[in-house]
Design an enzyme around this catalytic site. Structure first.
Site, PDB file in Angstrom:
ATOM      1  N   TYR A 142      70.524  29.469 -29.776  1.00  0.00           N
ATOM      2  CA  TYR A 142      69.529  30.340 -28.569  1.00  0.00           C
ATOM      3  C   TYR A 142      68.985  28.944 -27.685  1.00  0.00           C
ATOM      4  O   TYR A 142      67.854  28.759 -27.054  1.00  0.00           O
ATOM      5  CB  TYR A 142      68.928  30.748 -29.554  1.00  0.00           C
ATOM      6  CG  TYR A 142      68.874  32.404 -29.296  1.00  0.00           C
ATOM      7  CD1 TYR A 142      70.044  32.870 -30.042  1.00  0.00           C
ATOM      8  CD2 TYR A 142      68.419  33.435 -28.786  1.00  0.00           C
ATOM      9  CE1 TYR A 142      70.681  33.964 -30.298  1.00  0.00           C
ATOM     10  CE2 TYR A 142      68.799  34.739 -29.053  1.00  0.00           C
ATOM     11  CZ  TYR A 142      70.211  34.744 -29.367  1.00  0.00           C
ATOM     12  OH  TYR A 142      70.277  36.112 -29.701  1.00  0.00           O
ATOM     13  N   LYS A 189      79.158  30.492 -41.618  1.00  0.00           N
ATOM     14  CA  LYS A 189      80.533  30.649 -41.051  1.00  0.00           C
ATOM     15  C   LYS A 189      80.919  28.664 -42.064  1.00  0.00           C
ATOM     16  O   LYS A 189      81.929  28.567 -40.918  1.00  0.00           O
ATOM     17  CB  LYS A 189      80.404  31.087 -40.060  1.00  0.00           C
ATOM     18  CG  LYS A 189      81.766  30.890 -39.452  1.00  0.00           C
ATOM     19  CD  LYS A 189      82.861  32.208 -39.915  1.00  0.00           C
ATOM     20  CE  LYS A 189      83.796  31.726 -39.576  1.00  0.00           C
ATOM     21  NZ  LYS A 189      85.163  33.049 -40.186  1.00  0.00           N
ATOM     22  N   ASP A 221      81.690  37.314 -40.686  1.00  0.00           N
ATOM     23  CA  ASP A 221      82.299  38.432 -40.943  1.00  0.00           C
ATOM     24  C   ASP A 221      82.942  39.457 -41.657  1.00  0.00           C
ATOM     25  O   ASP A 221      82.964  39.860 -41.728  1.00  0.00           O
ATOM     26  CB  ASP A 221      83.909  37.370 -39.936  1.00  0.00           C
ATOM     27  CG  ASP A 221      84.241  36.388 -40.930  1.00  0.00           C
ATOM     28  OD1 ASP A 221      83.615  36.311 -41.954  1.00  0.00           O
ATOM     29  OD2 ASP A 221      85.723  35.912 -41.196  1.00  0.00           O
ATOM     30  N   ASP A 245      70.538  37.858 -34.714  1.00  0.00           N
ATOM     31  CA  ASP A 245      70.878  38.696 -33.784  1.00  0.00           C
ATOM     32  C   ASP A 245      71.435  39.907 -33.676  1.00  0.00           C
ATOM     33  O   ASP A 245      71.653  40.946 -34.130  1.00  0.00           O
ATOM     34  CB  ASP A 245      71.117  38.284 -32.359  1.00  0.00           C
ATOM     35  CG  ASP A 245      71.102  38.715 -31.473  1.00  0.00           C
ATOM     36  OD1 ASP A 245      70.430  39.973 -31.088  1.00  0.00           O
ATOM     37  OD2 ASP A 245      71.796  38.815 -30.540  1.00  0.00           O
ATOM     38  N   ASP A 249      71.597  43.837 -35.115  1.00  0.00           N
ATOM     39  CA  ASP A 249      72.024  46.199 -34.343  1.00  0.00           C
ATOM     40  C   ASP A 249      72.719  46.005 -35.241  1.00  0.00           C
ATOM     41  O   ASP A 249      72.727  47.297 -35.545  1.00  0.00           O
ATOM     42  CB  ASP A 249      72.391  44.892 -32.757  1.00  0.00           C
ATOM     43  CG  ASP A 249      71.649  45.214 -31.992  1.00  0.00           C
ATOM     44  OD1 ASP A 249      70.705  44.523 -32.462  1.00  0.00           O
ATOM     45  OD2 ASP A 249      72.154  45.310 -30.442  1.00  0.00           O
TER      46      ASP A 249
HETATM   47  C1  IPM Z   1      66.562  40.781 -29.757  1.00  0.00           C
HETATM   48  C2  IPM Z   1      66.950  40.870 -29.042  1.00  0.00           C
HETATM   49  C3  IPM Z   1      67.132  39.366 -28.323  1.00  0.00           C
HETATM   50  C4  IPM Z   1      67.354  38.435 -28.895  1.00  0.00           C
HETATM   51  C5  IPM Z   1      67.242  39.572 -26.441  1.00  0.00           C
HETATM   52  C6  IPM Z   1      66.162  40.347 -25.813  1.00  0.00           C
HETATM   53  C7  IPM Z   1      66.299  38.152 -26.211  1.00  0.00           C
HETATM   54  O1  IPM Z   1      68.410  41.130 -28.822  1.00  0.00           O
HETATM   55  O2  IPM Z   1      65.066  40.308 -30.555  1.00  0.00           O
HETATM   56  O3  IPM Z   1      67.476  40.798 -31.424  1.00  0.00           O
HETATM   57  O4  IPM Z   1      68.904  37.697 -28.695  1.00  0.00           O
HETATM   58  O5  IPM Z   1      67.107  37.612 -30.238  1.00  0.00           O
HETATM   59 MN    MN Z   2      69.363  41.259 -30.551  1.00  0.00          MN
END
Ligand code: IPM
Ligand code: MN
Length: 355
Positions: A142, A189, A221, A245, A249
């Site tokens: 990032y 990894k 993975d 990240d 999710d």
């Molecule tokens: C998160 C989001 C952010 C990230 C984006 C919006 C930049 O997806 O907080 O997980 O990738 O960190």
């Molecule tokens: Mn995210």
């Protein structure tokens, strides 16, 4: 106690859900005799529209001046399909993380009994799952050097980590593991990436300092698979920025709805508390988004920023009660009535006041 909270609602559904969290904060403050002062800042697309910057200097000052930041979301579809856009709402979030030194992102995943059927995973796999993802937030790809070469036809992002960055996040993960079930999984990894080998080396060096914690290592993975085939394996999972990240999710599927996942970003300056779901532009302004993740983020704010555990608990209890009472938004309504964002916010605030 006097609590100074910076409100940064941001874009999309951010303002609606932050408003509900504020109701919960006010209710709990009244109940426990705290005085809350709110300040406000623009961030994301709404800040670009006003100032040209996604995280204006003024908003940074508002954050630095507060005891905690209650954050909504950033993002606007008008930027999503324009790879040439110079400023993007997301750069506001990244600038905020960097400037506030928020190296540690805590994303707890828990399941609610009455909601396990909402998970796309089998009930028996998710029922009782309860783990904490600790995502490194200010390093890696990032923030590493990035750019284009060859007239733009070659692109690179550098996954750079310094030892001190790895040490400080692992230390925090170990400390959380100590407070929980004493099991830390370091996700990397290391079979391919040099940066991951540094992570693994540092973790192996630190592990003997935490003899009460079981440390194990898992390739990312494999961890992606384990999160859906056996999420109950995890207690504390720590990983670098990009892996974190993606995995968080994925992990949100365990609890049944992304609308339930709260987060805390902690580090050198003011902590930021935000839902992980993002700006959900399709729902913006419709009063249908689930406010519970933001309300739970407010609970984390009481616990982590103010050290007020009972207050956090009171908010959590009211959220759990709203789920049990099926007083929920459409994402969680199980064929029953779906309530609006503000109705759920009012219900939770009233519940806090009553209990
Ligand atoms: C998160 C989001 C952010 C990230 C984006 C919006 C930049 O997806 O907080 O997980 O990738 O960190
Ligand atoms: Mn995210």
């Amino acid at each position: 106690m006097k609590l100074k909270i910076a409100k940064l609602p941001g874009d999309g559904i951010g303002p609606e859900v932050v408003e509900q969290a504020v109701k919960a904060v006010d209710a709990v403050a009244k109940k426990f005799g705290h005085e809350v002062e709110y300040t406000f800042g623009y961030v994301g697309a709404c800040a670009i529209d006003r100032t040209g910057s996604a995280f204006p200097e003024e908003t940074f000052k508002v954050c630095m001046d507060a005891d905690a930041v209650l954050f909504g979301a950033v993002g606007d579809p008008k930027y999503d399909n324009d790879p040439t856009a110079k400023v993007r709402p997301e750069t506001g979030l990244l600038a905020m993380r960097k400037q506030l030194g928020l190296f540690s992102n805590l994303r707890p995943v828990e399941t609610f009994k009455s909601l396990v059927h909402k998970s796309p995973l089998k009930e028996e796999l998710v029922d009782g799952a309860d783990f904490l993802c600790v995502r490194e937030l200010t390093g890696g790809m990032y923030f590493g050097e990035k750019g284009r070469r060859d007239n733009g036809d070659t692109a690179f992002d550098t996954n750079l980590y310094h030892r001190f960055e790895v040490e400080r996040i692992l230390k925090q993960a170990y400390e959380f593991a100590r407070l929980r079930r004493k099991h830390l999984t370091v996700v990397d990894k290391a079979n391919v990436l040099e940066s991951s080998r540094l992570w693994r080396q540092v973790a192996q060096e630190m592990a003997p300092q935490y003899p009460d914690v079981t440390t194990d290592f898992m390739y990312v993975d494999n961890a992606a698979m384990k999160l859906i085939t056996g999420p109950k394996f995890f207690d504390v999972l720590v990983t670098e920025n990009t892996f974190g990240d993606i995995l968080t999710d994925e992990a949100s599927c365990v609890s049944g709805s992304m609308g339930l996942l709260a987060s805390a970003s902690l580090g050198e300056h003011t902590g930021v508390f935000e839902p992980i779901h993002g700006s959900y532009p399709q729902a913006a302004g419709k009063n249908i988004a689930n406010p519970l993740a933001t309300i739970l983020s407010a609970a984390m704010m009481f616990e982590y920023a103010f050290g007020l555990m009972e207050e956090g608990k009171a908010i959590r209890k009211a959220v759990a009660d709203s789920i049990d009472a099926e007083y929920v938004t459409e994402d969680l309504a199980n064929g029953g009535k779906a309530y609006s964002t503000s109705e759920v916010g009012d219900w939770v605030a009233n519940r806090i006041a009553e209990c």
